[in-house]
Design an enzyme around this catalytic site. Structure first.
Site, PDB file in Angstrom:
ATOM      1  N   GLY A   1       0.827  -1.192   0.000  1.00  0.00           N
ATOM      2  CA  GLY A   1       0.000   0.000   0.000  1.00  0.00           C
ATOM      3  C   GLY A   1       0.864   1.246   0.000  1.00  0.00           C
ATOM      4  O   GLY A   1       2.094   1.181  -0.038  1.00  0.00           O
ATOM      5  N   SER A   2       0.214   2.385   0.026  1.00  0.00           N
ATOM      6  CA  SER A   2       0.932   3.654   0.031  1.00  0.00           C
ATOM      7  C   SER A   2       0.103   4.717   0.716  1.00  0.00           C
ATOM      8  O   SER A   2      -1.125   4.627   0.783  1.00  0.00           O
ATOM      9  CB  SER A   2       1.282   4.091  -1.395  1.00  0.00           C
ATOM     10  OG  SER A   2       0.112   4.242  -2.164  1.00  0.00           O
ATOM     11  N   GLY A   3       0.790   5.719   1.221  1.00  0.00           N
ATOM     12  CA  GLY A   3       0.137   6.870   1.817  1.00  0.00           C
ATOM     13  C   GLY A   3       0.354   8.086   0.941  1.00  0.00           C
ATOM     14  O   GLY A   3       0.415   7.983  -0.274  1.00  0.00           O
ATOM     15  N   TYR A   4       0.525   9.231   1.561  1.00  0.00           N
ATOM     16  CA  TYR A   4       0.731  10.454   0.788  1.00  0.00           C
ATOM     17  C   TYR A   4       2.110  10.488   0.133  1.00  0.00           C
ATOM     18  O   TYR A   4       2.276  11.046  -0.948  1.00  0.00           O
ATOM     19  CB  TYR A   4       0.570  11.686   1.694  1.00  0.00           C
ATOM     20  CG  TYR A   4      -0.867  12.006   2.003  1.00  0.00           C
ATOM     21  CD1 TYR A   4      -1.701  12.554   1.037  1.00  0.00           C
ATOM     22  CD2 TYR A   4      -1.397  11.756   3.265  1.00  0.00           C
ATOM     23  CE1 TYR A   4      -3.023  12.856   1.321  1.00  0.00           C
ATOM     24  CE2 TYR A   4      -2.728  12.047   3.553  1.00  0.00           C
ATOM     25  CZ  TYR A   4      -3.528  12.599   2.578  1.00  0.00           C
ATOM     26  OH  TYR A   4      -4.837  12.887   2.860  1.00  0.00           O
ATOM     27  N   THR A   5       3.094   9.885   0.800  1.00  0.00           N
ATOM     28  CA  THR A   5       4.471  10.013   0.325  1.00  0.00           C
ATOM     29  C   THR A   5       5.087   8.693  -0.083  1.00  0.00           C
ATOM     30  O   THR A   5       5.718   8.599  -1.144  1.00  0.00           O
ATOM     31  CB  THR A   5       5.355  10.636   1.427  1.00  0.00           C
ATOM     32  OG1 THR A   5       4.780  11.866   1.859  1.00  0.00           O
ATOM     33  CG2 THR A   5       6.763  10.906   0.906  1.00  0.00           C
ATOM     34  N   LYS A   6       4.919   7.654   0.730  1.00  0.00           N
ATOM     35  CA  LYS A   6       5.670   6.416   0.559  1.00  0.00           C
ATOM     36  C   LYS A   6       4.819   5.288  -0.004  1.00  0.00           C
ATOM     37  O   LYS A   6       3.614   5.217   0.238  1.00  0.00           O
ATOM     38  CB  LYS A   6       6.249   5.961   1.901  1.00  0.00           C
ATOM     39  CG  LYS A   6       7.165   6.950   2.560  1.00  0.00           C
ATOM     40  CD  LYS A   6       7.815   6.362   3.794  1.00  0.00           C
ATOM     41  CE  LYS A   6       6.836   6.054   4.900  1.00  0.00           C
ATOM     42  NZ  LYS A   6       6.386   7.238   5.627  1.00  0.00           N
ATOM     43  N   ALA A   7       5.494   4.407  -0.756  1.00  0.00           N
ATOM     44  CA  ALA A   7       4.924   3.122  -1.133  1.00  0.00           C
ATOM     45  C   ALA A   7       5.652   2.049  -0.326  1.00  0.00           C
ATOM     46  O   ALA A   7       6.857   2.146  -0.086  1.00  0.00           O
ATOM     47  CB  ALA A   7       5.090   2.859  -2.628  1.00  0.00           C
ATOM     48  N   VAL A   8       4.923   1.023   0.113  1.00  0.00           N
ATOM     49  CA  VAL A   8       5.496  -0.025   0.949  1.00  0.00           C
ATOM     50  C   VAL A   8       5.313  -1.364   0.262  1.00  0.00           C
ATOM     51  O   VAL A   8       4.226  -1.682  -0.233  1.00  0.00           O
ATOM     52  CB  VAL A   8       4.842  -0.046   2.349  1.00  0.00           C
ATOM     53  CG1 VAL A   8       5.524  -1.079   3.235  1.00  0.00           C
ATOM     54  CG2 VAL A   8       4.894   1.331   2.994  1.00  0.00           C
TER      55      VAL A   8
ATOM     56  N   ASP B   1       1.050  12.634  13.262  1.00  0.00           N
ATOM     57  CA  ASP B   1       0.076  11.847  12.494  1.00  0.00           C
ATOM     58  C   ASP B   1      -0.210  10.570  13.271  1.00  0.00           C
ATOM     59  O   ASP B   1       0.272   9.500  12.942  1.00  0.00           O
ATOM     60  CB  ASP B   1       0.626  11.536  11.105  1.00  0.00           C
ATOM     61  CG  ASP B   1      -0.438  10.930  10.185  1.00  0.00           C
ATOM     62  OD1 ASP B   1      -1.622  10.922  10.579  1.00  0.00           O
ATOM     63  OD2 ASP B   1      -0.080  10.459   9.090  1.00  0.00           O
TER      64      ASP B   1
END
Length: 520
Positions: free
Chosen positions: A168-175, A301
């Protein structure tokens, strides 16, 4: 409509906290971007100097050709500020256990060399107050010695990863999840080129190179904090890699411990003992952050999706929005120290130009509203509920500090672990029970809540007497099995049954049959 469906799926939740729970669950989350997998290659072969300190380095910054220098002062200012924050964390005096000599890698280029001469050689001068050489293998990586074959992981470690899976990913990073050496799973974190931060930045400034630098420093900050803040409830940093990717030089990938995301709906269905473990883990983390070597750290956050579970232990995984900055204030302006939350606000005292304890209090109230309210009281042993209610209420009112809250949670653990929550008086059981050694009862299951087993009634107890009490409180129970397995507190797992007609021989198992009950 989406919220309504989710509420139906979670219909077991008590109605008094449904509204708040929905607010907790429907904060924007991961967005799937298909089969985008970063390929790891072009390992930088440069080796560290003999006298180079352990850990991440800010070394000589190579020249960068970018058309945006001078044309986009706002973006360059943001990049400079983000780098300055990282340098402050690295230069703060701290006593810590390092993660071993990481590969020497460069931080992202920021501007042309001439404008950043002041940052040259910082890595050589920054020794973190370490008077002794850092061990080749740290506490955090010793358990994986046979997997990594080195003190830390680097580019060569992820060159041939297998089973790469987008998480998944958030605003900045992909994991991503990846497997090393066909047996050791890790998480790989990198800038999400299709994410919110990159897309908005490129749309506004038109420079993917500089926008990447800005975004990548959030990963570098997170890696820096993972190194400086060593604690069992902070995700472990195993290493990192700089490499070239398409038109962007020196893209960074962090290699970290892998955990499972928190699913609040599932957690509400787990046994109380496991939910208590999560709250205790969280409080131990917040106590450490309040007294960390860097100062009081706040998680700006603070949401359940910023945490993962590793073998049942809660760990914070996202530190890119953590901060040690104290909120400045003036005694004549009470609004400077106003903490605003959806349900209520708090005004803290101004002391020596800073809002007193604001970082600690913000963490504590977020723990209350996201975790304690839901996970602590429900289905707890009745003798523990008054103390648990006091903990929940005191954190909700910010009456206690993290020190006091942790003391009370540790007290609950001691009471529970030693069986002091059980009634002291001799209780007469409703029936007698026959003890049968080396025996197991196949089938004859029934469901109970909350259970460690979805298709049966598997609960933890302190003793056989408590198991009998549980059995006699269930109308269906006619027998139970001491499974010889235990939980993290040492309590025994017991499987409750509707009868004993299908009893078979099973070494190491101990069964109890309720006499006078139908056994066929």
């Amino acid at each position: 409509m989406k919220r309504r469906k989710m509420v139906v799926a979670a219909g077991f939740c008590l109605s008094f906290f449904t509204g708040t729970l929905m607010n907790l669950l429907f904060i924007p989350g991961f967005e799937h971007h298909g089969e985008r997998v970063h390929r790891h290659h072009h390992e930088n072969q440069q080796q560290p100097d003999a006298d180079a300190p352990a850990g991440l380095r800010v070394d000589e910054l190579p020249p960068v050709e970018t058309a945006t220098v001078g044309r986009l002062p706002e973006l360059q200012r943001q990049i400079r500020e983000r780098l300055d924050e990282i340098l402050r964390y690295r230069q703060k005096p701290a006593h810590w256990v390092g993660t071993g000599p990481l590969e020497r890698r460069r931080l992202m280029d920021l501007e042309q060399r001439g404008e950043w001469e002041t940052y040259k050689g910082i890595g050589k001068n920054n020794n973190y107050n370490q008077s002794q050489p850092t061990p080749a293998v740290s506490i955090a990586t010793k358990s994986h010695r046979e997997i990594t074959r080195a003190s830390v992981l680097g580019c060569s470690s992820i060159d041939n990863v297998t089973n790469v899976q987008y998480l998944g990913s958030g605003y900045t990073k992909a994991v991503y999840k990846a497997t090393l050496n066909s047996s050791f799973s890790v998480a790989l974190k990198s800038v999400d080129f299709g994410g919110h931060d990159m897309e908005n930045c490129v749309k506004k400034y038109g420079s993917s190179t500089d926008c990447y630098k800005l975004a990548s420093f959030k990963i570098v900050k997170e890696m820096t904090l993972m190194e400086r803040l060593q604690h069992p409830n902070i995700l472990k940093l195993y290493g990192y890699c700089y490499q070239d990717n398409n038109d962007i030089k020196d893209t960074v990938t962090a290699i970290t411990e892998l955990g499972s995301p928190l699913e609040m709906i599932q957690l509400l269905q787990t046994p109380w003992e496991e939910r208590f473990r999560i709250c205790l883990s969280l409080m131990r983390l917040l106590h450490y952050l309040a007294h960390s070597p860097l100062g009081s750290v706040t998680l700006l956050d603070f949401r359940p999706r910023q945490f993962v579970l590793v073998e049942g232990v809660l760990k914070v995984t996202d530190l890119d929005d953590a901060s040690v900055e104290e909120t400045p204030c003036s005694p004549s302006s009470p609004s400077d120290c106003l903490m605003e939350f959806p349900a209520r606000n708090f005004t803290l005292p101004c002391h020596k130009g800073c809002c007193e304890g604001i970082n600690e209090k913000r963490n504590l109230y977020n723990a209350y509203r996201f975790f304690f309210t839901y996970l602590l009281p429900h289905s707890a042993p009745s003798a523990l509920r008054p103390l648990l209610d006091k903990i929940v209420n005191s954190t909700g009112e910010l009456i206690w500090s993290t020190d006091e809250t942790l003391v009370h949670l540790e007290k609950v653990l001691d009471i529970y672990r030693n069986g002091h929550y059980l009634k002291n008086d001799t209780q007469t059981h409703k029936a007698e029970y026959k003890r049968v050694s080396e025996a197991w009862i196949a089938g004859e299951n029934y469901r109970c809540w909350p259970s460690y087993q979805h298709d049966g009634c598997l609960l933890s107890v302190f003793s056989v007497d408590e198991a009998i009490e549980v059995c006699e409180s269930h109308a269906q129970c006619r027998a139970f099995i001491m499974t010889n397995q235990s939980t993290w507190t040492g309590h025994q797992l017991v499987l409750f049954k509707t009868g004993a007609a299908s009893m078979t021989t099973a070494p190491g198992k101990l069964s109890y049959i309720r006499l006078g009950a139908a056994e066929s």
